[in-house]
Design a protein around this motif. Structure first.
Motif, PDB file in Angstrom:
ATOM      1  N   LEU A  56      47.048  32.786  34.865  1.00  0.00           N
ATOM      2  CA  LEU A  56      46.440  34.133  35.001  1.00  0.00           C
ATOM      3  C   LEU A  56      46.963  35.054  33.942  1.00  0.00           C
ATOM      4  O   LEU A  56      48.265  35.317  33.747  1.00  0.00           O
ATOM      5  N   THR A  57      46.080  35.698  33.397  1.00  0.00           N
ATOM      6  CA  THR A  57      46.517  36.481  32.163  1.00  0.00           C
ATOM      7  C   THR A  57      46.299  37.894  32.573  1.00  0.00           C
ATOM      8  O   THR A  57      45.718  38.213  33.564  1.00  0.00           O
TER       9      THR A  57
ATOM     10  N   GLN B 216      37.259  39.799  34.885  1.00  0.00           N
ATOM     11  CA  GLN B 216      38.520  39.318  34.843  1.00  0.00           C
ATOM     12  C   GLN B 216      38.737  38.929  36.364  1.00  0.00           C
ATOM     13  O   GLN B 216      39.072  38.017  36.310  1.00  0.00           O
ATOM     14  N   ASP B 217      38.494  39.579  37.166  1.00  0.00           N
ATOM     15  CA  ASP B 217      38.681  39.509  38.584  1.00  0.00           C
ATOM     16  C   ASP B 217      37.901  38.119  39.010  1.00  0.00           C
ATOM     17  O   ASP B 217      38.202  37.322  39.816  1.00  0.00           O
TER      18      ASP B 217
ATOM     19  N   LEU C 131      33.125  43.057  41.404  1.00  0.00           N
ATOM     20  CA  LEU C 131      34.150  42.219  40.673  1.00  0.00           C
ATOM     21  C   LEU C 131      34.201  42.620  39.130  1.00  0.00           C
ATOM     22  O   LEU C 131      32.869  41.907  38.674  1.00  0.00           O
TER      23      LEU C 131
ATOM     24  N   ARG D 185      43.746  36.733  45.721  1.00  0.00           N
ATOM     25  CA  ARG D 185      43.580  37.168  44.316  1.00  0.00           C
ATOM     26  C   ARG D 185      44.556  38.352  44.153  1.00  0.00           C
ATOM     27  O   ARG D 185      45.353  38.476  43.394  1.00  0.00           O
TER      28      ARG D 185
ATOM     29  N   LYS E  63      52.201  38.141  40.070  1.00  0.00           N
ATOM     30  CA  LYS E  63      52.348  38.381  38.505  1.00  0.00           C
ATOM     31  C   LYS E  63      53.152  39.675  38.299  1.00  0.00           C
ATOM     32  O   LYS E  63      53.594  39.546  37.287  1.00  0.00           O
TER      33      LYS E  63
ATOM     34  N   MET F 269      41.419  30.450  40.706  1.00  0.00           N
ATOM     35  CA  MET F 269      42.470  30.099  41.713  1.00  0.00           C
ATOM     36  C   MET F 269      41.631  29.161  42.853  1.00  0.00           C
ATOM     37  O   MET F 269      42.267  28.467  43.603  1.00  0.00           O
TER      38      MET F 269
ATOM     39  N   GLU G  89      39.394  34.593  40.311  1.00  0.00           N
ATOM     40  CA  GLU G  89      38.926  33.717  41.504  1.00  0.00           C
ATOM     41  C   GLU G  89      38.346  32.458  41.375  1.00  0.00           C
ATOM     42  O   GLU G  89      38.691  31.616  41.970  1.00  0.00           O
TER      43      GLU G  89
END
Lengths: 385, 599
Positions: free
Chosen positions: A383-384, A314-315, A311, B565, B572, A322, A319
């Motif tokens: 989330l950007t 960012q991922d 990952l 995700r 998004k 969220m 996670e």
């Protein structure tokens, strides 16, 4: 370097993929087979445990969770062998939590004492409804009376017992749910998982729904009312939501599931099990073959795993966000920054605070009760790119 | 050059899937026009450069040499035409370039709407029509019933319809013979001054503009200096040729022949369909009748969803415009949408085709604003302003009156749907001018405001008549009416891209319909959103989109993290396809869908 397993804990998930029948709403990895060779499965699990123990040695194991499928179809000896092996591989916390998911049928209840003797100290029962008609509609093989009886046996065998209910079922009104939930709360438990029925693609319900079947599902507003009733009743009963769908008396939370939501490390073994491991400061996502036979072959070939995903920062941060925002306790924005290298966007935060969807408390960001009900919308905002 | 008696020019009229392409392939194959080795299925389709959504927009042509049973060799020219009302003018020119049509009907299905609309155009062009019943190899084939239906519904003789299976090759020879014996040869005079009708044109990167022509009189030769009579431009002819279906050069084309010329023409814009081409010196005095170049009648704004793609959009629009004379554009700025283009189209299908091509071929996500027609706004000082965009509506205190374009619409419809059609026309402010019967079919003529038609009239017509209506229209002029600009406010902010011109008497109804539509189109947000329609400062309709109350995944455990995700990433991306107005995300399709009316 952040070791995330130190932040969120370290757990072991064991997936048992077999069920007596497939429930029409379930999109978990489950298979219906007769004649399961328990010793072959035991050997495969033990082989996988040894492999992971070599990779992440020395960590303090906080929890073990047997999920499925229907893990209460496992022989107590199989469960015991896995627990013993895990205890042998890793140092264990004094309060090691060992949960097993169980069907509330009479046959399963007969094995409860065996599971206790094997080391299981927490049971999570899939009761789903306290109404025989709805149990049949949900494709469950047990009756309410079976469930009550199994629940009593479980209470007798284990200190910690939780059960699941599904609401927003066909033809269910908010008043129906209020009565059913009150009955559940009176059964003297300290943990409940209360899920809104979700129609998933690739399930029998999903197919039926697409064809225009499955009439009488509550509309969004009724479902939202049922969610509100759930929050109100459980709070009044001293079991507030500590996560979107999970309610517990303080201290009775599922420690294993908290590892997921606090974004700790977990080893996942068995067909379709997922894992998250922090190695050399990078987070790895592991995944295993879904089909039991394939997984067995892969284990025999050396590793019951598919290719791993590293990952990116960012991922990993996404996670954490969220998963963590599902918890009433929220997330630590400093940890988010440590994972990603960037802050959560301040304009989005301010906007959500303004709307009353989230609140900030020093480095802590958490969803309000209203916010938690629309968490997906909050996440889309936070989330950007 | 072929003598007139040995030329036959024809088109094929058919409903989609009734086997037009397969029949064309068989005709080409049976005459050895293409070697076995080069034969691939659906030749005519393969050379079709602008087939979008199953609609041919460019005319295609192929020349076939056929040795008939009488031992003579004939030249057959097949023109495949576009088949939509937006391109009615282009179709009418293609139809004028040939003398006959094969009417292909699937003998297992019968006559369908699209067949009707096109066959009436063939009848309009005085074509001889040969009915062909296709798919007779299938068990469900019922030639007697379908022949009877052709006589009843269309009103043409079908007892001697040719029975064909394009798939197995049965009846192909008979079809070719019927073309020779039942269709008339073209007429024309060899020693008259050149008159060639411009049937279609398109851009080729190597040859410049390729001009498809039908020679009416005289001869077209390589090296000639020719004049396009509509604009007087002069060009030297570089090449003259025919399609078989690949390009084949010839020295000259004579009366009755169909082929192409190239003349180092840079822009398709300079070659207008229906124009007459003659020689520079000693040319024809008068052009062919019926030249009536298409002008854009529907306007809308095209904006990039991602404003950083504006330059890419400009590039895409300029390239498309090179090959499409009927499409116009100019830069536009919108308070809500930023920089974009105001574009003009022949109709809504034309608009959708261009928009789809920009999105697909150039990979640019677009916001399309409400389509509008050109209004004539008369100011108190006597000045007349053309209004292409309702957002530019001048201050009402300076406006004397507003005129809108009107059309004459002709609709052919089976008797049983007449009531629905009359109601539809009344609802769209139509004035009935004529109502006559031809067998089981009624022909109604209505005077209608164009702005009531451009948007979804054709869709509604098809829907209320189950597809069994044909529709044609032409502009008749401008007339004053009580027109006002209606604004839409979302979350109390005016959205200029949703402004429309409406008739005052219908404003409340339209406003209500738009607010209701938008309420369905805009996703729920974390707060409630008022949606209002207003004229001037006065709110005439209002809806409230209630706040999102529940949007959370019920179960999310260790095994769900990856999937969840990825799902959020997708959402998004979906959010990016929306434009933000204040804090409200409006999906791009809302700008057009909001206007579609259910009645």
């Amino acid at each position: 370097m952040t070791d995330d397993w130190r932040n969120g804990g370290f757990g072991l998930y064991v997936h048992w993929p077999f069920c007596e029948a497939k429930c029409p709403y379930c999109d978990f990895n489950s298979h219906v087979t007769r004649n399961i060779d328990q010793s072959a499965w035991t050997n495969a699990y033990l082989k996988e445990l040894a492999r992971y123990a070599e990779e992440v040695p020395g960590r303090v194991l906080n929890t073990i969770f047997f999920g499925g499928g229907t893990p209460s179809l496992m022989a107590p000896d199989t469960v015991g062998a896995v627990i013993d092996a895990a205890r042998g591989h890793w140092p264990c916390a004094n309060d090691l939590e060992i949960t097993l998911e169980a069907n509330p049928g009479s046959v399963e209840a007969g094995r409860f004492a065996g599971y206790r003797d094997a080391g299981v100290n927490r049971i999570s029962m899939g009761i789903q409804a306290l109404n025989d008609t709805d149990l049949r509609r949900l494709g469950r093989l047990h009756s309410v009376a079976d469930a009550q009886a199994a629940f009593d046996i479980a209470r007798h065998c284990f200190d910690r017992v939780s059960f699941d209910l599904i609401y927003a079922r066909q033809d269910q009104t908010p008043a129906d749910w209020q009565a059913e939930l009150s009955q559940a709360l009176s059964m003297a438990v300290d943990h409940l998982s209360l899920y809104q029925l979700t129609i998933e693609d690739g399930t029998a319900f999903g197919d039926r729904f697409r064809r225009g079947g499955l009439r009488g599902l509550p509309d969004d507003d009724n479902a939202a009312d049922m969610y509100r009733i759930t929050q109100d009743l459980c709070e009044a009963h001293g079991m507030p939501a500590y996560e979107v769908s999970n309610h517990a008396a303080p201290g009775a939370e599922s420690r294993h599931n908290l590892i997921y939501w606090r974004y700790g490390d977990y080893v996942g073994i068995g067909p379709g099990a997922h894992g998250r491991l922090t190695l050399n400061g990078r987070r790895l996502a592991t995944e295993t073959p879904l089909v039991p036979g394939r997984w067995m072959e892969a284990v025999a070939g050396g590793a019951g795993e598919l290719s791993r995903e590293r990952l990116d920062p960012q991922d990993a941060a996404s996670e954490y966000l969220m998963m963590g925002m599902r918890l009433a306790e929220g997330i630590d924005m400093e940890r988010y920054r440590a994972l990603f290298g960037r802050d959560l966007p301040s304009d989005s935060r301010a906007y959500l605070v303004d709307l009353g969807m989230v609140e900030e408390d020093g480095p802590i960001l958490r969803a309000t009760r209203d916010g938690r009900a629309v968490l997906n919308a909050i996440l889309r905002e936070l989330l950007t790119d | 050059m072929t003598d007139l008696a040995h030329i036959r020019n024809f088109s094929i009229v058919a409903h989609i899937d009734h086997g037009k392409s397969t029949l064309a392939d068989r005709l080409i194959q049976a005459t050895n026009t293409v070697s076995e080795r080069d034969m691939k299925e659906q030749l005519l389709d393969a050379m079709d450069i602008e087939r979008e959504r199953g609609i041919t927009i460019k005319a295609n042509t192929v020349r076939i040499d056929y040795v008939a049973d009488d031992g003579e060799t004939y030249v057959l020219n097949l023109i495949d035409t576009p088949g939509h009302v937006d391109f009615a003018y282009e179709v009418s020119r293609s139809m004028r370039a040939v003398e006959g049509s094969l009417l292909v009907v699937d003998s297992t299905q019968g006559v369908e709407a699209q067949t009707l609309a096109n066959v009436y155009q063939a009848i309009d062009a005085d074509h001889e029509i040969v009915p062909v019943l296709n798919k007779i190899d299938l068990p469900a084939s019922d030639c007697d019933r379908v022949a009877e239906q052709i006589e009843d519904v269309i009103g043409i003789e079908a007892t001697d319809a040719i029975q064909v299976s394009a798939k197995t090759g049965i009846g192909i020879r008979e079809t070719l013979e019927a073309i020779i014996h039942r269709l008339p040869p073209p007429q024309g005079t060899l020693d008259a001054p050149l008159k060639a009708m411009l049937v279609d044109s398109w851009y080729d990167a190597y040859l410049g503009v390729i001009v498809l022509v039908r020679i009416m009189d005289g001869t077209l030769k390589k090296g000639m200096r020719v004049k396009f009579m509509s604009n007087g431009t002069l060009h030297n002819v570089d090449r003259v040729g025919v399609f078989r279906p690949g390009m084949q050069m010839v020295d000259s084309l004579g009366p009755g022949e169909i082929g192409f010329l190239t003349a180092s023409i840079k822009q398709v814009r300079d070659t207008r369909v229906g124009d007459t081409i003659t020689t520079d010196k000693h040319g024809a005095e008068t052009p062919l009748p019926g030249f009536n170049p298409s002008v854009p009648v529907v306007f809308c704004g095209l904006f990039p969803v991602d404003s950083a793609e504006f330059e890419d959009l400009r590039d895409a629009i300029e390239k498309l415009a090179l090959n499409d004379a009927s499409f116009s554009y100019e830069m536009e700025t919108s308070a809500a949408l930023g920089f974009g283009f105001r574009c003009g189209f022949l109709g809504l299908l034309h608009l959708e085709v261009i928009r789809d091509r920009i999105e697909r071929e150039y990979d640019i996500d677009l916001i399309t604003t409400a389509p509008s027609v050109i209004y004539h706004v008369y100011m108190r000082d006597g000045e007349m302003r053309e209004l292409h965009n309702p957002a530019d509506m001048p201050d009402l205190t300076h406006v004397d009156h507003i005129e809108e374009p009107r059309i004459k619409a002709t609709i052919l419809v089976p008797d049983e749907f007449l009531g629905d059609v009359l109601k539809l026309c009344q609802d769209r402010r139509g004035i009935q001018e004529d109502l006559t019967y031809a067998g089981q079919r009624a022909m109604v003529v209505y005077d209608l405001p164009l702005n009531e038609v451009v948007f979804d009239f054709y869709d509604r017509l098809k829907s209320v008549t189950k597809g069994y209506a044909s529709f044609d229209y032409h502009l008749t002029g401008y007339r004053a009416d009580n027109l006002v600009k209606m604004q839409v406010l979302v979350n109390d902010e005016p959205v200029d891209a949703l402004s429309t011109m409406v008739h005052r008497d219908r404003a409340e109804m339209r406003g209500r319909a738009m607010c209701e539509k938008l309420k369905d189109l805009i996703p729920r947000h974390m707060f409630k959103i008022p949606i209002q329609a207003a004229i001037g400062g006065k709110v005439i309709a209002r809806e409230t989109l209630s706040a999102l109350r529940k949007d959370v995944t019920a179960k999310c455990y260790g095994g769900d993290a990856t999937r969840k995700r990825k799902l959020l990433d997708k959402q998004k991306a979906g959010k990016k396809k929306m434009r933000q107005f204040g804090k409200v995300d409006i999906p791009q399709e809302a700008f057009i869908s909001a206007l579609k009316m259910d009645s």
